[in-house]
Design a protein around this motif. Structure first.
Motif, PDB file in Angstrom:
ATOM      1  N   THR A  36       0.809  -1.217   0.000  1.00  0.00           N
ATOM      2  CA  THR A  36       0.000   0.000   0.000  1.00  0.00           C
ATOM      3  C   THR A  36       0.843   1.267   0.000  1.00  0.00           C
ATOM      4  O   THR A  36       0.579   2.201  -0.763  1.00  0.00           O
ATOM      5  N   SER A  37       1.885   1.313   0.842  1.00  0.00           N
ATOM      6  CA  SER A  37       2.613   2.573   0.985  1.00  0.00           C
ATOM      7  C   SER A  37       4.102   2.510   0.669  1.00  0.00           C
ATOM      8  O   SER A  37       4.717   3.542   0.435  1.00  0.00           O
ATOM      9  N   VAL A  38       4.684   1.306   0.646  1.00  0.00           N
ATOM     10  CA  VAL A  38       6.133   1.220   0.441  1.00  0.00           C
ATOM     11  C   VAL A  38       6.485   0.986  -1.027  1.00  0.00           C
ATOM     12  O   VAL A  38       7.125   1.820  -1.666  1.00  0.00           O
ATOM     13  N   TYR A  39       6.060  -0.145  -1.580  1.00  0.00           N
ATOM     14  CA  TYR A  39       6.453  -0.481  -2.948  1.00  0.00           C
ATOM     15  C   TYR A  39       5.985   0.537  -3.994  1.00  0.00           C
ATOM     16  O   TYR A  39       6.748   0.856  -4.914  1.00  0.00           O
ATOM     17  N   PRO A  40       4.764   1.090  -3.879  1.00  0.00           N
ATOM     18  CA  PRO A  40       4.348   2.064  -4.895  1.00  0.00           C
ATOM     19  C   PRO A  40       5.200   3.332  -4.908  1.00  0.00           C
ATOM     20  O   PRO A  40       5.275   4.017  -5.925  1.00  0.00           O
ATOM     21  N   ARG A  41       5.841   3.661  -3.772  1.00  0.00           N
ATOM     22  CA  ARG A  41       6.653   4.870  -3.668  1.00  0.00           C
ATOM     23  C   ARG A  41       8.154   4.587  -3.666  1.00  0.00           C
ATOM     24  O   ARG A  41       8.958   5.511  -3.567  1.00  0.00           O
ATOM     25  N   GLU A  42       8.525   3.319  -3.744  1.00  0.00           N
ATOM     26  CA  GLU A  42       9.945   2.966  -3.703  1.00  0.00           C
ATOM     27  C   GLU A  42      10.633   3.423  -4.985  1.00  0.00           C
ATOM     28  O   GLU A  42      10.219   3.072  -6.087  1.00  0.00           O
ATOM     29  N   GLU A  48      15.483  -1.980  -7.647  1.00  0.00           N
ATOM     30  CA  GLU A  48      16.467  -2.792  -8.353  1.00  0.00           C
ATOM     31  C   GLU A  48      17.472  -3.407  -7.384  1.00  0.00           C
ATOM     32  O   GLU A  48      17.799  -4.596  -7.473  1.00  0.00           O
ATOM     33  N   LEU A  49      17.943  -2.604  -6.424  1.00  0.00           N
ATOM     34  CA  LEU A  49      18.928  -3.099  -5.468  1.00  0.00           C
ATOM     35  C   LEU A  49      18.302  -4.093  -4.494  1.00  0.00           C
ATOM     36  O   LEU A  49      18.933  -5.080  -4.113  1.00  0.00           O
ATOM     37  N   ARG A  50      17.059  -3.857  -4.115  1.00  0.00           N
ATOM     38  CA  ARG A  50      16.362  -4.799  -3.226  1.00  0.00           C
ATOM     39  C   ARG A  50      16.232  -6.164  -3.896  1.00  0.00           C
ATOM     40  O   ARG A  50      16.473  -7.209  -3.268  1.00  0.00           O
ATOM     41  N   GLU A  51      15.847  -6.177  -5.156  1.00  0.00           N
ATOM     42  CA  GLU A  51      15.683  -7.433  -5.878  1.00  0.00           C
ATOM     43  C   GLU A  51      17.024  -8.116  -6.136  1.00  0.00           C
ATOM     44  O   GLU A  51      17.125  -9.346  -6.119  1.00  0.00           O
ATOM     45  N   LEU A  52      18.060  -7.321  -6.340  1.00  0.00           N
ATOM     46  CA  LEU A  52      19.404  -7.857  -6.532  1.00  0.00           C
ATOM     47  C   LEU A  52      19.904  -8.499  -5.232  1.00  0.00           C
ATOM     48  O   LEU A  52      20.460  -9.602  -5.239  1.00  0.00           O
ATOM     49  N   THR A  53      19.663  -7.817  -4.126  1.00  0.00           N
ATOM     50  CA  THR A  53      20.106  -8.306  -2.820  1.00  0.00           C
ATOM     51  C   THR A  53      19.370  -9.576  -2.417  1.00  0.00           C
ATOM     52  O   THR A  53      19.929 -10.448  -1.743  1.00  0.00           O
ATOM     53  N   ALA A  54      18.114  -9.699  -2.834  1.00  0.00           N
ATOM     54  CA  ALA A  54      17.302 -10.874  -2.486  1.00  0.00           C
ATOM     55  C   ALA A  54      17.926 -12.167  -3.005  1.00  0.00           C
ATOM     56  O   ALA A  54      17.674 -13.252  -2.468  1.00  0.00           O
ATOM     57  N   LYS A  55      18.771 -12.068  -4.022  1.00  0.00           N
ATOM     58  CA  LYS A  55      19.417 -13.248  -4.606  1.00  0.00           C
ATOM     59  C   LYS A  55      20.695 -13.630  -3.859  1.00  0.00           C
ATOM     60  O   LYS A  55      21.267 -14.687  -4.102  1.00  0.00           O
ATOM     61  N   ASN A  59      20.976 -12.440   2.380  1.00  0.00           N
ATOM     62  CA  ASN A  59      19.992 -11.366   2.180  1.00  0.00           C
ATOM     63  C   ASN A  59      19.241 -10.969   3.453  1.00  0.00           C
ATOM     64  O   ASN A  59      18.656  -9.896   3.520  1.00  0.00           O
ATOM     65  N   LEU A  60      19.273 -11.821   4.488  1.00  0.00           N
ATOM     66  CA  LEU A  60      18.611 -11.480   5.747  1.00  0.00           C
ATOM     67  C   LEU A  60      19.249 -10.252   6.390  1.00  0.00           C
ATOM     68  O   LEU A  60      18.631  -9.577   7.208  1.00  0.00           O
ATOM     69  N   MET A  61      20.479  -9.926   5.989  1.00  0.00           N
ATOM     70  CA  MET A  61      21.204  -8.793   6.565  1.00  0.00           C
ATOM     71  C   MET A  61      20.715  -7.447   6.037  1.00  0.00           C
ATOM     72  O   MET A  61      21.031  -6.398   6.597  1.00  0.00           O
ATOM     73  N   THR A  62      19.952  -7.449   4.962  1.00  0.00           N
ATOM     74  CA  THR A  62      19.578  -6.185   4.340  1.00  0.00           C
ATOM     75  C   THR A  62      18.532  -5.420   5.142  1.00  0.00           C
ATOM     76  O   THR A  62      17.757  -6.000   5.904  1.00  0.00           O
ATOM     77  N   THR A  63      18.536  -4.115   4.970  1.00  0.00           N
ATOM     78  CA  THR A  63      17.493  -3.267   5.554  1.00  0.00           C
ATOM     79  C   THR A  63      16.183  -3.542   4.832  1.00  0.00           C
ATOM     80  O   THR A  63      16.159  -3.669   3.611  1.00  0.00           O
ATOM     81  N   SER A  64      15.093  -3.640   5.579  1.00  0.00           N
ATOM     82  CA  SER A  64      13.795  -3.900   4.962  1.00  0.00           C
ATOM     83  C   SER A  64      13.316  -2.671   4.193  1.00  0.00           C
ATOM     84  O   SER A  64      13.745  -1.541   4.465  1.00  0.00           O
ATOM     85  N   ALA A  65      12.429  -2.885   3.238  1.00  0.00           N
ATOM     86  CA  ALA A  65      11.953  -1.800   2.386  1.00  0.00           C
ATOM     87  C   ALA A  65      11.203  -0.732   3.179  1.00  0.00           C
ATOM     88  O   ALA A  65      11.331   0.460   2.900  1.00  0.00           O
ATOM     89  N   ASP A  66      10.420  -1.154   4.179  1.00  0.00           N
ATOM     90  CA  ASP A  66       9.686  -0.167   4.978  1.00  0.00           C
ATOM     91  C   ASP A  66      10.635   0.658   5.833  1.00  0.00           C
ATOM     92  O   ASP A  66      10.421   1.856   6.046  1.00  0.00           O
ATOM     93  N   GLU A  67      11.723   0.047   6.300  1.00  0.00           N
ATOM     94  CA  GLU A  67      12.703   0.807   7.073  1.00  0.00           C
ATOM     95  C   GLU A  67      13.467   1.771   6.166  1.00  0.00           C
ATOM     96  O   GLU A  67      13.801   2.885   6.574  1.00  0.00           O
ATOM     97  N   GLY A  68      13.753   1.349   4.950  1.00  0.00           N
ATOM     98  CA  GLY A  68      14.397   2.244   3.989  1.00  0.00           C
ATOM     99  C   GLY A  68      13.556   3.475   3.742  1.00  0.00           C
ATOM    100  O   GLY A  68      14.066   4.607   3.683  1.00  0.00           O
ATOM    101  N   GLN A  69      12.259   3.278   3.605  1.00  0.00           N
ATOM    102  CA  GLN A  69      11.339   4.407   3.406  1.00  0.00           C
ATOM    103  C   GLN A  69      11.325   5.317   4.635  1.00  0.00           C
ATOM    104  O   GLN A  69      11.324   6.550   4.522  1.00  0.00           O
ATOM    105  N   PHE A  70      11.331   4.704   5.815  1.00  0.00           N
ATOM    106  CA  PHE A  70      11.345   5.469   7.064  1.00  0.00           C
ATOM    107  C   PHE A  70      12.614   6.323   7.176  1.00  0.00           C
ATOM    108  O   PHE A  70      12.560   7.510   7.527  1.00  0.00           O
TER     109      PHE A  70
END
Length: 247
Positions: A36-42, A48-55, A59-70
């Motif tokens: 609702t609020s994170v991916y549409p505004r990412e 691109e980097l989130r999807e790259l890191t997921a591979k 990848n558990l070490m990465t900052t979550s998308a909602d925290e990145g937005q925060f």
């Protein structure tokens, strides 16, 4: 009814082990927040980097998308310009910071593994923000010690984000409290540590969660007692504690 019961049992089982990535008890609610609020505004580079890191296997070490937005919102609210990041991994939170800072903003970024940083570097470069980043490979403590020795560095940082080795968080705090300005903010990531901080000692936990749990508890206790800062602990991502320096 049987299907609903099974679904509820699966949900309970899923969250039974301390160490689940999301602190929310409902995966559906977390997905709602993201969609609702994170991916549409990412921003596209962050996606691109989130999807790259997921591979990546870590990848558990990465900052979550909602925290990145925060973090992005916070940096803009405090008009941050000179920042520091301890612990970079592939650079998702670093990219969020670089995009949020003005064109002449600066980030001193430190990590022991340049190889991971270089996974995200092409995306950072393509986003046009690489000029804001001064990346240093190696342990952060020796760099911080040198910075603290020079009084000219004291109180020069608007924002410092720490997402690194939990057993050194206290050591980082002793140094960076001198470097952040009065009115500036320090953000410590993972301060709820997969929810383990509120779990009984005999609760089932992954080995790495159990190992670092006491260090996180020590940090949380120290921050709560530090008269030089105001604090706010938020259940965003894996828990982030914001510290505003007041003296």
């Amino acid at each position: 009814m049987a299907e609903n019961g099974a679904a509820q049992e699966n949900q309970v089982a899923k969250h039974q082990e301390v160490g689940h990535k999301s602190l929310l008890q409902s995966d559906a609610l977390y997905q709602y927040i993201l969609e609702t609020s994170v991916y549409p505004r990412e921003p596209e580079p962050m996606k691109e980097l989130r999807e790259l890191t997921a591979k990546h296997p870590w990848n558990l070490m990465t900052t979550s998308a909602d925290e990145g937005q925060f973090l992005s919102m916070l940096l803009k609210l405090i008009n941050a310009k000179n920042t520091m990041e301890i612990g970079v991994y592939t650079g998702y939170s670093l990219l969020a910071t670089a995009l949020a800072l003005p064109h002449d903003g600066k980030i001193l970024a430190m990590d022991i593994n340049r190889e991971n940083y270089e996974i995200g570097l092409p995306v950072i470069q393509k986003a046009g923000v690489a000029h804001k980043i001064d990346f240093r490979e190696g342990p952060a403590l020796p760099v911080l010690d040198l910075m603290v020795e020079d009084k000219n560095n004291h109180g020069t940082y608007d924002f410092i984000f720490v997402d690194a080795d939990k057993d050194n968080y206290i050591n980082y705090h002793k140094r960076i409290i001198e470097l952040v300005k009065v009115g500036g903010v320090i953000g410590y990531d993972n301060t709820l540590w997969n929810g383990s901080v509120a779990a009984p000692p005999d609760a089932p936990m992954r080995k790495y969660v159990r190992y670092y749990r006491d260090f996180v508890l020590e940090l949380n206790k120290a921050l709560a007692a530090d008269p030089r800062i105001e604090i706010c602990m938020l259940p965003v991502g894996d828990g982030i504690t914001l510290c505003r320096r007041i003296s």
